[in-house]
Design a protein around this motif. Structure first.
Motif, mmCIF file in Angstrom:
data_model
loop_
_atom_site.group_PDB
_atom_site.id
_atom_site.type_symbol
_atom_site.label_atom_id
_atom_site.label_comp_id
_atom_site.label_asym_id
_atom_site.label_seq_id
_atom_site.Cartn_x
_atom_site.Cartn_y
_atom_site.Cartn_z
ATOM 1 N N GLU A 742 -56.923 8.576 -3.625
ATOM 2 C CA GLU A 742 -58.390 7.489 -4.245
ATOM 3 C C GLU A 742 -59.877 7.634 -3.857
ATOM 4 O O GLU A 742 -60.576 7.103 -4.047
ATOM 5 N N ARG A 743 -60.177 9.363 -4.122
ATOM 6 C CA ARG A 743 -61.220 10.018 -4.088
ATOM 7 C C ARG A 743 -61.731 10.357 -5.678
ATOM 8 O O ARG A 743 -62.912 11.210 -5.320
ATOM 9 N N ALA A 745 -62.259 9.399 -9.280
ATOM 10 C CA ALA A 745 -62.493 8.204 -10.466
ATOM 11 C C ALA A 745 -62.784 9.146 -11.247
ATOM 12 O O ALA A 745 -63.056 9.446 -11.478
ATOM 13 N N TRP A 747 -62.603 7.675 -16.249
ATOM 14 C CA TRP A 747 -62.916 6.317 -17.505
ATOM 15 C C TRP A 747 -62.652 6.960 -18.544
ATOM 16 O O TRP A 747 -63.585 8.579 -19.056
ATOM 17 N N ASP A 765 -69.444 0.218 -9.224
ATOM 18 C CA ASP A 765 -68.945 -0.234 -8.407
ATOM 19 C C ASP A 765 -67.513 0.522 -7.673
ATOM 20 O O ASP A 765 -67.295 0.432 -5.716
ATOM 21 N N LYS A 766 -67.548 1.569 -8.020
ATOM 22 C CA LYS A 766 -66.542 2.729 -7.449
ATOM 23 C C LYS A 766 -67.766 3.499 -5.993
ATOM 24 O O LYS A 766 -66.923 4.357 -4.745
ATOM 25 N N GLU A 769 -67.638 1.106 -3.183
ATOM 26 C CA GLU A 769 -65.796 0.930 -2.509
ATOM 27 C C GLU A 769 -66.391 2.325 -1.385
ATOM 28 O O GLU A 769 -65.626 2.262 -0.846
ATOM 29 N N TRP A 770 -67.043 3.275 -2.171
ATOM 30 C CA TRP A 770 -66.976 4.700 -1.249
ATOM 31 C C TRP A 770 -68.636 4.552 -0.145
ATOM 32 O O TRP A 770 -67.906 6.105 0.371
ATOM 33 N N HIS A 804 -64.585 12.732 -4.410
ATOM 34 C CA HIS A 804 -66.163 12.436 -3.519
ATOM 35 C C HIS A 804 -65.349 13.011 -2.696
ATOM 36 O O HIS A 804 -64.468 13.075 -2.709
#
Length: 865
Positions: A742-743, A745, A747, A765-766, A769-770, A804
């Motif tokens: 989850e840390r 991302a 694309w 957006d990410k 979220e973090w 992250h």
């Protein structure tokens, strides 16, 4: 004589026949067992055995086969039975279907069992073998055996040979008897008895008339002959002849030892009561006669005074000889001083103290005065003496013998300490205690080497000895001179060793960098005998990756430590280029080769021969570790279940050899595993093999996967290292972590400039979220520049990744190998300012190359919570 020889030969022949019979019996039993096992195992593993056992009537199928095999193998029976011992086959058909005679339980357990039984055919040796099905289960048994008497014996063939040899020996003995008799006649020259008696009378007259003692002693130490002069000189009783020399109380111990030893002696001087005798001893077996010695004695009592002085001189020479062997065995200043003190007590002095300038203990140059003297050695015949204790710092007054000798470099003799006023001023109360204790004489000898005075040695005598004299002053100076060079060598070594240790510790990492991929613990232990070139490193890399390095430079001392620093710096520099492990080792190999060439062109005797290195990169986002080695030992991996394996990495040559490529290996490592990197000093030792050391390391690591790396370091060193390791030891233990999905991302980016806006929106957006909305604006600018450059100048595939971790990492990868670079854009240029903007908005940025292309990365500091 002849009868004795015949008896001996007959006894030898009888013993040989008896031994042969016993040997043949053991051979017969062993042969019967071997043949039984071989036949039984052959039938048990023969093709078609399982199918025959499954037939409706196994006896009908197996009986002909076993009988044919029995006759061809030369055994008495081959029996196939079921697991309950019921026979399927037997040489006697009426025995088929009956229970087997013997023990079958071991064979049912899967073992081959042999035994001796009284069966239907008589006394037999039989072997029972299990028959297994395809799944390994025991489904039947095969037993083969034969009667022991049917095994061919070798006794009948060897007894004639033994008898023939005995007859030959008897003939040889007879011939020898004839030859001995002929030799005796030749030695006596065929003299008649009266002629032999007259010769003996002449010999006896001469023997007892000479004024020199004569003794004859046989090889058993028995006195055969002693003339009148020998009995007078040694005061032997009339019945001394025929007695053992060692049982004659009248002899002095030294003379008794010489006569019993049988060695040759040339003009040796020995005391015999009030007389001083010159003794010569010669062997008398050179002509083939009886063995023994002939001893002659001469009275040399007038040389007794000279002998006493020669004994003292010999003792002093022996003391100097022992000092040359026993002083300076190590390059340790204190131990060398202690060796000097122990050599001199009690052979020369009752007490010895050694005082060194305190600077000498640290490898530095001593002061010019006797102040700041450290007492490093104290040795005496008793422990309750009032002398200054070991370890005390002393400032000697100028009036003391120690200070005068230290200043002039000449020894000082004080024959009577009770009247030495200058010495009393040093410490009146203690000096009075020393005199009352009975210490009355002193020699203070300076320790001088290469023109420098390092300290003083104090020789003290008490009531057990006479005061020192001038002759003994020279002996003391010679004794100290033997130790002075060793102490100075130890001082110089201490200085060099301290400099090398200081240099090496300054070159090694003083702390571990902050990173999230690994929990790291380390140990570095310098060798007791000298500094080596071991080193280790933990280097953070872009993308949350971490590099682990362990290396070892060949050699010891300052040169090895300095070379280690150069290699460690080079590894740091190469790691900033984000090179793969194999390429980094190739560059490091070239560097070591150039260092060797530079050293070869100088007069330096300590040229670098080579080095070893292990370089590993761990990526917590993929849990993948890439590593390569150059002549280094393979690392150990402790898996989460506690199992320990040594990784099978492609071997590479040591650094500096050149000409050979290095290969990297990649492996996926489970989270919570421990990587153990080490140098050869940890497992190699003169007392054990390398394999034994690696097994000890495996045992120290196995079975405790939950143990922290710090505790693992402690356990490994406690299990493998001796009290004083001979080589440097570097140990690095790292527990792996995986970055949570989850840390991360990722694309895929289409090769279209219009896609940049969508990438920015997804990244924003990410970040929300973090909880990193504060970085949204700067991240958009960075990603816009990096993604736009990848779309415009790169090639597919294009991917973007946010990580992250301790920092926010932005990565844009594409399939091109073209690397962007920072430049100053002119005011009229339309572009060229993007990377400048990236460098201003981020902590750092850079490029790393992959087999698929390149990755442009940038790191931003996280906002404080």
């Amino acid at each position: 004589m002849f009868l004795m020889q015949v008896t001996l030969v007959v006894l030898l022949v009888a013993f040989a026949v008896f031994a042969l019979v016993l040997q043949s019996q053991r051979h017969t039993d062993a042969e019967a067992k071997r043949r039984s096992i071989a036949v039984a195992q052959t039938f048990a593993h023969s093709p078609g055995m399982l199918s025959a056992l499954r037939a409706p009537d196994p006896s009908a199928v197996l009986q002909p086969l076993t009988e044919a095999g029995r006759r061809s193998a030369g055994v008495d029976f081959v029996v196939v039975m079921d697991t309950k011992g019921i026979r399927y086959t037997h040489p006697l058909p009426d025995r088929i279907g009956k229970r087997f005679v013997g023990k079958i339980e071991p064979s049912l357990a899967g073992k081959v069992y042999t035994e001796s039984v009284d069966g239907p055919l008589g006394q037999e040796v039989q072997a029972t073998v299990p028959i297994r099905d395809t799944r390994g289960h025991v489904v039947a048994l095969v037993s083969a055996g034969l009667k022991v008497k049917n095994v061919t014996s070798l006794v009948e063939r060897q007894i004639p040979i033994i008898l023939t040899a005995g007859a030959g020996a008897l003939g040889a003995a007879t011939a020898a008897t004839v030859l001995v008799s002929r030799r005796l006649r030749r030695q006596t020259h065929s003299l008649a008895p009266n002629e032999m008696a007259r010769m003996y009378e002449h010999h006896d007259t001469v023997l007892h008339s000479v004024r020199e003692g004569v003794l004859i002693v046989n090889d058993e130490g028995r006195l055969l002959l002693a003339n009148d002069e020998a009995k007078r000189l040694l005061e032997l009783p009339p019945e001394a002849e025929g007695q053992q020399v060692s049982r004659m109380p009248a002899l002095e111990p030294e003379i008794m030892s010489l006569l019993s030893s049988g060695r040759e002696a040339n003009d040796e001087v020995h005391l015999a009561g009030p007389r001083l005798l010159v003794v010569n001893q010669r062997l008398m077996d050179r002509g083939g006669g009886p063995k023994g010695t002939v001893v002659t004695l001469r009275d040399s009592t007038e040389l007794r005074a000279v002998s006493g002085r020669a004994e003292i001189t010999g003792e002093r020479l022996k003391l100097l000889y022992d000092a040359g062997l026993g002083i300076g065995t190590t390059l340790d200043v204190v131990r060398t001083a202690d060796e000097l003190a122990r050599i001199a007590v009690p052979r020369f002095a009752d007490f010895v103290t050694v005082d060194l300038a305190d600077a000498v203990l640290h490898g530095e140059e001593p002061a010019t005065t006797a102040k700041g003297m450290r007492r490093v050695a104290v040795c005496g015949i008793r422990d309750d003496h009032p002398l200054y204790e070991k370890g005390r710092l002393i400032d000697f007054l100028p009036s003391t013998p120690q200070a005068r000798g230290y200043g002039t470099g000449r020894s000082e003799l004080v024959a009577d300490l009770s009247t030495a006023t200058g010495w009393h001023l040093q410490d009146p109360e203690r000096t009075e205690q020393i005199v009352d204790y009975g210490i009355h004489s002193l020699i203070a000898a300076p320790i001088q080497a290469r023109g420098v005075v390092l300290g003083t040695v104090n020789f003290w005598r008490s009531e057990q000895h006479d005061p020192f004299d001038r002759e003994e002053l020279s002996l003391a100076e010679e004794l100290v001179a033997r130790a002075a060079v060793s102490i100075d060598n130890a001082r110089r070594y201490t200085r060099e060793h301290a400099l090398a240790v200081t240099l090496q510790r300054s070159l090694l990492p003083r702390g571990l960098p902050e990173q999230s991929a690994l929990d790291v613990a380390y140990r570095y232990l310098p060798a007791q005998s000298g500094v080596s070139g071991d080193w280790f490193d933990v280097i953070p890399l872009p993308g949350s990756r971490v590099a682990l390095v362990v290396g070892d430079v060949v050699g010891h001392g300052l040169h090895a430590a300095a070379t280690m620093g150069r290699l460690r710096t080079a590894v740091h520099n190469f790691s900033t280029l984000d090179l793969p492990p194999d390429e980094l080792l190739s560059h490091l190999d070239d560097l070591v080769g150039r260092i060797d060439q530079d050293e070869a062109g100088t007069d330096s005797p300590a040229a670098v021969v080579g080095a070893t290195c292990l370089y590993a990169i761990y990526d917590p986002t993929t849990r993948r570790c890439t590593m390569a080695r150059a002549g280094h030992l393979a690392p150990a991996l402790v898996r989460p279940d506690g199992n320990v394996t040594f990784l099978d990495l492609p071997p590479g040559p040591p650094l500096g050899l050149g000409g050979m490529p290095f290969q990297a290996a990649e492996l996926d490592i489970a989270e919570g595993s421990q990587l153990v990197l080490y140098t050869d000093g940890l497992i190699e030792d003169r007392t054990r093999d390398l394999d034994e050391g690696m097994e000890l390391l495996r045992k120290a690591l196995a079975g405790q996967p939950e143990r922290a790396p710090e505790e693992s370091c402690r356990a490994v060193l406690g299990s493998l290292l001796p009290e004083r390791p001979k080589d440097d030891v570097a140990l690095l233990i790292a527990r792996t972590h995986a970055l949570p999905p989850e840390r991360i991302a990722e694309w895929d980016v289409p090769p279209d400039p219009a896609a940049v806006a969508g990438v920015r929106a997804a990244a924003t957006d990410k970040l929300d979220e973090w909880g990193l909305s504060e970085l949204g604006f700067s991240t958009e600018l960075v990603l816009s520049e990096l993604v736009t450059n990848a779309v415009r100048y790169g090639c597919e595939p294009i991917r973007m990744r946010l990580i992250h971790d301790r920092t926010l990492i932005c990565e844009v990868a594409d399939g091109s190998s073209t690397s962007p670079h920072l430049r100053y854009a002119a005011t009229t240029d339309e572009g060229g300012r993007g990377l400048f903007l990236v460098s201003q908005l981020t902590e750092r940025w850079g490029t790393r190359y992959t087999p698929q292309g390149k990755v442009i990365w940038a790191e931003q500091t996280l906002p404080e919570p």
